[in-house]
Every structure is written in structure tokens, then in C-alpha cells.
Design a protein around this motif. Structure first.
Motif: not given
Length: 210
Positions: A82-111
Motif C-alpha cells: 500500500d506504499g509508493r516507491n517503497v525500498v526495504t532492507s535485507s530484513s524487509c523493513a521499509a527504509t523509504s517510500g510514501s504512504w497515504t492514509s485513506p482515513y485522514d488523507g495524510a501522506t507519510w514518508t516514514a514507516a
């Protein structure tokens, strides 16, 4: 009645990543959200009953997050889905990307600012029939990637929701209420959970906005 399994989730991920909401155009959504007419029919078919066994709920009875693939657990899988341009580490943790919350319309760049919300809260599911399930079925519910149960949302909005059903809490973004109700009804219907009378009334009102 459809039965959702974790094994079916893997095949749904690629399709889900391309799905957009009509009310929050920049938010990616889970798969399986029915039309308003289908949701209305499902709501009519759900048993109306008072909630039960609230005092015996324990979150540990719904094991999550489980490993989905490789080193990726359910939370990490939803962040990628559900993120855009999500980059993950070798352990699958999201290190970058963006997420827009449908509940409030806010966009975040930190997982770390994003929670994975159980649309039908685990405690609500317990009170609506999951108290009688096996632990394996509760695990499948808590990690359901095949239906519209798991959402990437703003963390404090999710915390404000807590374990409330739609009679007590609705997303701040009112334009999302139709989608929220359609998805919520579908989860309850698919998993054979009940609704109480005030919950059904709130869902009906939200579906009227569709």
C-alpha cells in the motif's frame, strides 16, 4: 460464504497494489472491497446480535504479525503493498517510500508514522463471535491479506479508533465513509461475524453516502 485464508493472500498482492480508492485518490487500498449494492446485501445477511465475552478478550489470542514470505511479516507486506516507491532492507523493513492514509488523507514518508489497522478490530471480532474460533482461525483473521481487513493508516488516527466499531468511531475523512463501510461489512460477512443493532445502523448510514 467465502472463507479467506492466508495462503490465498500471496496471489492477491500484485493486484491489490494497483487499486485506488475513489475518495482518497492517492491512497492504495486492500483487495476485495465490494460494490455498495453487494455490501448492502451482505449487511442484510449478517446476524444481528449483542456483543458477548468482552471481558475475556486477550490480544495474544490473535497471533500477529506472522511471516508471509522470506523475511517479510504481515505488517511489512502491507507497507510494501500500500506504499509508493517503497525500498526495504535485507530484513524487509521499509527504509523509504510514501504512504497515504485513506482515513485522514495524510501522506507519510516514514514507516514509523504508519500503523497497519485491523479494519474490524480484533477485540470487536472477539465480541462478535471470534471468541468461539480456534487460535489458528484467529491468526488467519489477524493476518488476512486476501480481503479488505488490513489498512496502512496514520498511526495516531488508528490509536484514536482503538477497538471501536462504526457506531462509536468513523474515519475523519467523511468522503471515505462509503469505502470504509463497504470493506467493514465485507470482512464481517466473510468471516461469519455478527453486528449489533447500533453498529448495523451506523453501517447503513455510511452506505447511504455511496
Amino acid at each position: 460464504m467465502r472463507r479467506v485464508t492466508i495462503l490465498a493472500a500471496a496471489t492477491a498482492l500484485a493486484l491489490a497494489a494497483a487499486t485506488l480508492t475513489s475518495t482518497a485518490a492517492h491512497a492504495l487500498t486492500p483487495p476485495g472491497i465490494p460494490s455498495a449494492s453487494t455490501a448492502a446485501a451482505e449487511l442484510a445477511a449478517i446476524t444481528v446480535a449483542a456483543e458477548r465475552n468482552a471481558d475475556t478478550y486477550d490480544r495474544a489470542l490473535f497471533p500477529h504479525w506472522i511471516t508471509i514470505s522470506g523475511t517479510c511479516n504481515t505488517r511489512e507486506t502491507v507497507l510494501k503493498r500500500d506504499g509508493r516507491n517503497v525500498v526495504t532492507s535485507s530484513s524487509c523493513a521499509a527504509t523509504s517510500g510514501s504512504w497515504t492514509s485513506p482515513y485522514d488523507g495524510a501522506t507519510w514518508t516514514a514507516a514509523a508514522d504508519v500503523d497497519i489497522d485491523h479494519l474490524v478490530p480484533l477485540a470487536e471480532a472477539w465480541r462478535s463471535g471470534a471468541y468461539a474460533w480456534t487460535t489458528s482461525r484467529r491468526q488467519a483473521f489477524a493476518n488476512d491479506l486476501a480481503g479488505p481487513q488490513l489498512w496502512a493508516v496514520t498511526d495516531n488516527v488508528n490509536q484514536a479508533k482503538g477497538d471501536a466499531d462504526p457506531a462509536a468511531w468513523k474515519p475523519p475523512l467523511t468522503s471515505f465513509w462509503c469505502t470504509y463501510a463497504r470493506a467493514y461489512v465485507d470482512v464481517k460477512y466473510d468471516w461469519g461475524l455478527t453486528v449489533d443493532s447500533s453498529e448495523k445502523s451506523a453501517l447503513s448510514g455510511m452506505l447511504d453516502r455511496c
